[in-house]
Design a protein around this motif. Structure first.
Motif, PDB file in Angstrom:
ATOM      1  N   ARG A  60       0.824  -1.203   0.000  1.00  0.00           N
ATOM      2  CA  ARG A  60       0.000   0.000   0.000  1.00  0.00           C
ATOM      3  C   ARG A  60       0.861   1.256   0.000  1.00  0.00           C
ATOM      4  NH1 ARG A  60      -4.250   1.449   4.656  1.00  0.00           N
ATOM      5  NH2 ARG A  60      -2.340   2.067   5.695  1.00  0.00           N
ATOM      6  N   SER A  61       2.007   1.206   0.660  1.00  0.00           N
ATOM      7  CA  SER A  61       2.872   2.378   0.711  1.00  0.00           C
ATOM      8  C   SER A  61       3.461   2.698  -0.662  1.00  0.00           C
ATOM      9  CB  SER A  61       3.989   2.174   1.733  1.00  0.00           C
ATOM     10  OG  SER A  61       4.936   1.240   1.275  1.00  0.00           O
ATOM     11  N   MET A  62       3.456   1.729  -1.569  1.00  0.00           N
ATOM     12  CA  MET A  62       3.939   1.989  -2.924  1.00  0.00           C
ATOM     13  C   MET A  62       2.999   2.936  -3.671  1.00  0.00           C
ATOM     14  SD  MET A  62       5.168  -1.808  -4.004  1.00  0.00           S
ATOM     15  CE  MET A  62       5.020  -1.421  -5.709  1.00  0.00           C
ATOM     16  N   LEU A  63       1.708   2.889  -3.342  1.00  0.00           N
ATOM     17  CA  LEU A  63       0.725   3.726  -4.012  1.00  0.00           C
ATOM     18  C   LEU A  63       0.581   5.092  -3.359  1.00  0.00           C
ATOM     19  CD1 LEU A  63      -2.027   1.041  -4.535  1.00  0.00           C
ATOM     20  CD2 LEU A  63      -0.389   1.876  -6.205  1.00  0.00           C
ATOM     21  N   ASP A  64       1.068   5.220  -2.137  1.00  0.00           N
ATOM     22  CA  ASP A  64       0.939   6.458  -1.385  1.00  0.00           C
ATOM     23  C   ASP A  64       1.913   7.494  -1.935  1.00  0.00           C
ATOM     24  OD1 ASP A  64       0.336   8.343   0.476  1.00  0.00           O
ATOM     25  OD2 ASP A  64       1.247   7.298   2.164  1.00  0.00           O
ATOM     26  N   THR A  65       1.411   8.647  -2.328  1.00  0.00           N
ATOM     27  CA  THR A  65       2.290   9.677  -2.882  1.00  0.00           C
ATOM     28  C   THR A  65       3.208  10.271  -1.832  1.00  0.00           C
ATOM     29  OG1 THR A  65       0.579  11.352  -2.556  1.00  0.00           O
ATOM     30  CG2 THR A  65       0.670  10.272  -4.705  1.00  0.00           C
ATOM     31  N   ARG A  66       2.852  10.146  -0.577  1.00  0.00           N
ATOM     32  CA  ARG A  66       3.715  10.664   0.481  1.00  0.00           C
ATOM     33  C   ARG A  66       4.955   9.796   0.676  1.00  0.00           C
ATOM     34  NH1 ARG A  66      -0.424  10.805   5.195  1.00  0.00           N
ATOM     35  NH2 ARG A  66      -0.943   8.889   4.151  1.00  0.00           N
TER      36      ARG A  66
END
Length: 75
Positions: A60-66
């Motif tokens: 999921r963190s791969m999709l997070d722009t942050r």
């Protein structure tokens, strides 16, 4: 537990360490080895839940722009 040794596969994909540990946890669990169930059935029963959540958070963190600033979660 994360595995750090020479035999570890060289995988440059994202979340490769978590993926390998999650897979080995499922395949070496008593649910699969002794009872002969499928790994998907053991997941539904709640085995290896910590690694499953960590792997999900990493993906999921791969999709997070942050994550550009924070970096990917996991190892």
């Amino acid at each position: 537990m994360p595995k750090y040794y020479e035999e570890k596969e060289d995988d440059n994909k994202a979340c490769a360490g978590l993926r390998e540990d999650f897979k080995s946890c499922l395949l070496q669990h008593d649910c699969v080895v002794k009872e002969g169930k499928k790994p998907s059935e053991c997941l539904k029963e709640g085995h290896c839940k910590g690694l499953q959540v960590s792997f999900f958070e990493c993906k999921r963190s791969m999709l997070d722009t942050r994550s550009r600033f924070r970096g990917r979660k996991g190892y």
